[in-house]
Design a protein around this motif. Structure first.
Motif, PDB file in Angstrom:
ATOM      1  N   SER A   1      53.387  14.275 -50.735  1.00  0.00           N
ATOM      2  CA  SER A   1      52.735  15.235 -51.654  1.00  0.00           C
ATOM      3  C   SER A   1      53.508  16.414 -51.298  1.00  0.00           C
ATOM      4  O   SER A   1      54.064  16.719 -50.005  1.00  0.00           O
ATOM      5  N   PHE A   2      53.518  17.290 -52.273  1.00  0.00           N
ATOM      6  CA  PHE A   2      54.175  18.636 -52.027  1.00  0.00           C
ATOM      7  C   PHE A   2      53.231  19.794 -52.903  1.00  0.00           C
ATOM      8  O   PHE A   2      52.718  19.372 -54.045  1.00  0.00           O
ATOM      9  N   ARG A   3      53.431  20.951 -52.480  1.00  0.00           N
ATOM     10  CA  ARG A   3      52.907  22.289 -53.005  1.00  0.00           C
ATOM     11  C   ARG A   3      53.706  23.098 -53.484  1.00  0.00           C
ATOM     12  O   ARG A   3      54.703  23.278 -52.764  1.00  0.00           O
ATOM     13  N   THR A   4      53.760  23.755 -54.461  1.00  0.00           N
ATOM     14  CA  THR A   4      54.430  24.779 -54.806  1.00  0.00           C
ATOM     15  C   THR A   4      53.804  26.157 -55.183  1.00  0.00           C
ATOM     16  O   THR A   4      52.527  26.212 -55.722  1.00  0.00           O
ATOM     17  N   GLU A   5      54.651  27.253 -55.213  1.00  0.00           N
ATOM     18  CA  GLU A   5      54.057  28.366 -55.843  1.00  0.00           C
ATOM     19  C   GLU A   5      53.383  28.015 -57.253  1.00  0.00           C
ATOM     20  O   GLU A   5      54.057  27.407 -57.791  1.00  0.00           O
ATOM     21  N   ARG A   6      52.406  28.964 -57.831  1.00  0.00           N
ATOM     22  CA  ARG A   6      52.003  28.813 -59.089  1.00  0.00           C
ATOM     23  C   ARG A   6      52.532  30.083 -59.674  1.00  0.00           C
ATOM     24  O   ARG A   6      51.752  31.111 -59.478  1.00  0.00           O
ATOM     25  N   PRO A   7      53.085  29.883 -61.011  1.00  0.00           N
ATOM     26  CA  PRO A   7      53.386  31.044 -61.750  1.00  0.00           C
ATOM     27  C   PRO A   7      52.197  31.847 -62.173  1.00  0.00           C
ATOM     28  O   PRO A   7      51.336  31.082 -62.766  1.00  0.00           O
ATOM     29  N   ALA A   8      52.158  33.151 -62.354  1.00  0.00           N
ATOM     30  CA  ALA A   8      50.990  33.687 -62.598  1.00  0.00           C
ATOM     31  C   ALA A   8      50.501  33.256 -63.966  1.00  0.00           C
ATOM     32  O   ALA A   8      49.252  33.291 -64.576  1.00  0.00           O
ATOM     33  N   SER A   9      51.360  32.977 -64.861  1.00  0.00           N
ATOM     34  CA  SER A   9      51.040  32.656 -66.438  1.00  0.00           C
ATOM     35  C   SER A   9      50.752  31.233 -66.431  1.00  0.00           C
ATOM     36  O   SER A   9      50.394  30.888 -67.748  1.00  0.00           O
ATOM     37  N   PHE A  10      50.850  30.292 -65.528  1.00  0.00           N
ATOM     38  CA  PHE A  10      50.657  29.034 -65.738  1.00  0.00           C
ATOM     39  C   PHE A  10      49.145  28.447 -65.774  1.00  0.00           C
ATOM     40  O   PHE A  10      48.389  28.928 -64.941  1.00  0.00           O
ATOM     41  N   ARG A  11      48.745  28.110 -66.911  1.00  0.00           N
ATOM     42  CA  ARG A  11      47.061  27.490 -67.134  1.00  0.00           C
ATOM     43  C   ARG A  11      47.367  26.093 -67.449  1.00  0.00           C
ATOM     44  O   ARG A  11      48.309  25.673 -68.046  1.00  0.00           O
ATOM     45  N   PHE A  12      46.379  25.537 -66.833  1.00  0.00           N
ATOM     46  CA  PHE A  12      46.120  24.025 -67.246  1.00  0.00           C
ATOM     47  C   PHE A  12      44.678  23.601 -67.104  1.00  0.00           C
ATOM     48  O   PHE A  12      43.880  24.094 -66.617  1.00  0.00           O
ATOM     49  N   ARG A  13      44.556  22.521 -67.863  1.00  0.00           N
ATOM     50  CA  ARG A  13      43.091  21.644 -67.574  1.00  0.00           C
ATOM     51  C   ARG A  13      43.141  20.672 -66.552  1.00  0.00           C
ATOM     52  O   ARG A  13      44.081  20.150 -66.646  1.00  0.00           O
ATOM     53  N   SER A  14      42.067  20.707 -65.879  1.00  0.00           N
ATOM     54  CA  SER A  14      42.071  19.583 -64.878  1.00  0.00           C
ATOM     55  C   SER A  14      42.572  18.124 -65.654  1.00  0.00           C
ATOM     56  O   SER A  14      41.995  18.045 -66.651  1.00  0.00           O
ATOM     57  N   GLY A  15      43.291  17.765 -64.813  1.00  0.00           N
ATOM     58  CA  GLY A  15      43.861  16.009 -65.359  1.00  0.00           C
ATOM     59  C   GLY A  15      45.101  16.090 -66.288  1.00  0.00           C
ATOM     60  O   GLY A  15      45.578  14.991 -66.449  1.00  0.00           O
ATOM     61  N   GLU A  16      45.607  17.320 -66.508  1.00  0.00           N
ATOM     62  CA  GLU A  16      46.846  17.265 -66.990  1.00  0.00           C
ATOM     63  C   GLU A  16      48.003  17.135 -66.153  1.00  0.00           C
ATOM     64  O   GLU A  16      48.001  17.401 -65.321  1.00  0.00           O
ATOM     65  N   PHE A  17      49.244  16.854 -67.083  1.00  0.00           N
ATOM     66  CA  PHE A  17      50.559  16.809 -66.212  1.00  0.00           C
ATOM     67  C   PHE A  17      51.602  17.765 -66.747  1.00  0.00           C
ATOM     68  O   PHE A  17      51.455  18.319 -68.022  1.00  0.00           O
ATOM     69  N   THR A  18      52.683  17.924 -66.032  1.00  0.00           N
ATOM     70  CA  THR A  18      53.474  18.646 -66.718  1.00  0.00           C
ATOM     71  C   THR A  18      54.866  18.105 -66.151  1.00  0.00           C
ATOM     72  O   THR A  18      54.939  16.941 -65.252  1.00  0.00           O
ATOM     73  N   MET A  19      55.937  18.473 -66.639  1.00  0.00           N
ATOM     74  CA  MET A  19      57.332  17.788 -66.387  1.00  0.00           C
ATOM     75  C   MET A  19      58.003  18.661 -65.283  1.00  0.00           C
ATOM     76  O   MET A  19      58.200  20.101 -65.508  1.00  0.00           O
ATOM     77  N   ILE A  20      58.269  18.016 -64.219  1.00  0.00           N
ATOM     78  CA  ILE A  20      58.995  18.655 -63.029  1.00  0.00           C
ATOM     79  C   ILE A  20      60.298  18.102 -62.607  1.00  0.00           C
ATOM     80  O   ILE A  20      60.424  16.726 -62.922  1.00  0.00           O
ATOM     81  N   GLY A  21      61.141  18.819 -61.742  1.00  0.00           N
ATOM     82  CA  GLY A  21      62.380  18.098 -61.484  1.00  0.00           C
ATOM     83  C   GLY A  21      63.284  18.912 -60.814  1.00  0.00           C
ATOM     84  O   GLY A  21      62.974  19.989 -60.347  1.00  0.00           O
ATOM     85  N   LEU A  22      64.646  18.434 -60.814  1.00  0.00           N
ATOM     86  CA  LEU A  22      65.699  19.008 -60.235  1.00  0.00           C
ATOM     87  C   LEU A  22      66.808  19.227 -61.112  1.00  0.00           C
ATOM     88  O   LEU A  22      67.027  18.540 -61.822  1.00  0.00           O
ATOM     89  N   ASN A  23      67.615  20.329 -60.774  1.00  0.00           N
ATOM     90  CA  ASN A  23      69.179  20.290 -61.342  1.00  0.00           C
ATOM     91  C   ASN A  23      69.882  19.392 -60.934  1.00  0.00           C
ATOM     92  O   ASN A  23      70.050  19.172 -59.507  1.00  0.00           O
ATOM     93  N   VAL A  24      70.502  18.251 -61.447  1.00  0.00           N
ATOM     94  CA  VAL A  24      71.332  17.198 -61.136  1.00  0.00           C
ATOM     95  C   VAL A  24      72.753  17.359 -61.870  1.00  0.00           C
ATOM     96  O   VAL A  24      72.568  17.006 -63.038  1.00  0.00           O
TER      97      VAL A  24
END
Length: 269
Positions: free
Chosen positions: A35-58
């Motif tokens: 597992s990992f944790r990241t900082e949360r952008p101040a404007s980022f809002r979500f409902r419990s149970g939602e997902f988002t797209m994350i990744g890396l520059n490759v």
């Protein structure tokens, strides 16, 4: 991979429509899970149970996968729970991230594993396998869930005992939380089971439903009149439990048309 790790240790070039979020904690549970944790952008809002797209520059391009947000919607950080796939395009790299490095995130959370996609009910059942517990890590830490349901049942199955650690720590954190502990007291029920390694509870969730053990655990068989179900796991698990719910008479719900059960079809590799 070494060059990738170096380049993401400083703020990366951020493609349009993305945010770069800094990693603040990483925890490895088994050779297959972390597992990992990241900082949360101040404007980022979500409902419990939602997902988002994350990744890396490759190779100069964003490589993304859908990840459920495991942290509660009120928390100041974002948490993700992931498998490690040795030859996976993203997870083979993501498993090497360290505190201080950055990942890319598309700041538009979506998903169907939200209570808005369910009609009102009395009991909420959360069926998960492996990293499929991630969205429910957010759901069971949402005070609104305990206001809307009389009982919440979290079932989590894994192949081996060590793979249950994340869920066990999660439930302990809820029960010991200053505010959630009181809200969930007598309402949150947790069942962990293995499918391969010997353990006090064994068997897949559909087997628990079919042989009556779930009814014994929850004080009554599943019923579309009173119960609501959320399902997250592998595709075979989703199809199996979807079939169980359909056979019992549950209607599948969505954000546009709430029903008695919902499933999530977004996966990591």
């Amino acid at each position: 991979m070494d060059s990738l790790v170096t380049t993401i240790s400083v703020t990366p070039e951020v493609p349009k429509g993305f945010e770069a979020v800094r990693v603040i904690d990483v925890k490895h549970y088994t050779p297959r899970l972390f597992s990992f944790r990241t900082e949360r952008p101040a404007s980022f809002r979500f409902r419990s149970g939602e997902f988002t797209m994350i990744g890396l520059n490759v190779d100069g391009k964003p490589l993304l996968r859908a990840y459920s947000i495991a942290s509660p919607n009120w928390e100041e950080f974002l948490e993700f729970y992931s498998i490690k796939v040795p030859d996976g395009p993203l997870t083979s790299r993501l498993q090497s991230i360290e505190v201080g490095q950055y990942i890319l995130m598309r700041p538009k959370p979506v998903g169907t594993l939200v209570i808005d996609a369910l009609v009102p009910g009395k009991r909420l059942f959360l069926f998960s396998t492996g990293t499929g517990i991630a969205p429910f890590a957010s759901v069971i830490r949402d005070p609104e869930v305990y206001e809307k349901f009389e009982s919440v049942y979290l079932l989590h199955t894994c192949r081996e005992v060590a793979e249950l650690a994340y869920g066990q720590e999660l439930v302990d954190s809820v029960r010991n939380h200053e505010f959630l502990g009181e809200l969930s007291d007598g309402k949150l029920h947790y069942l962990s089971a293995t499918t391969r390694e010997p353990y006090e509870n064994m068997g897949r969730i559909n087997t628990w439903i079919e042989d009556g053990r779930l009814a014994a655990f929850a004080g009554g068989a599943l019923s579309p009149q009173t119960d609501r179900v959320m399902i997250c796991g592998s595709m075979p698990m989703l199809q199996t439990l979807k079939g169980c719910c359909d056979e019992i008479g549950f209607r599948e719900g969505s954000n546009a048309n709430p029903g008695e059960y919902v499933i999530e079809k977004a996966f990591v590799e």
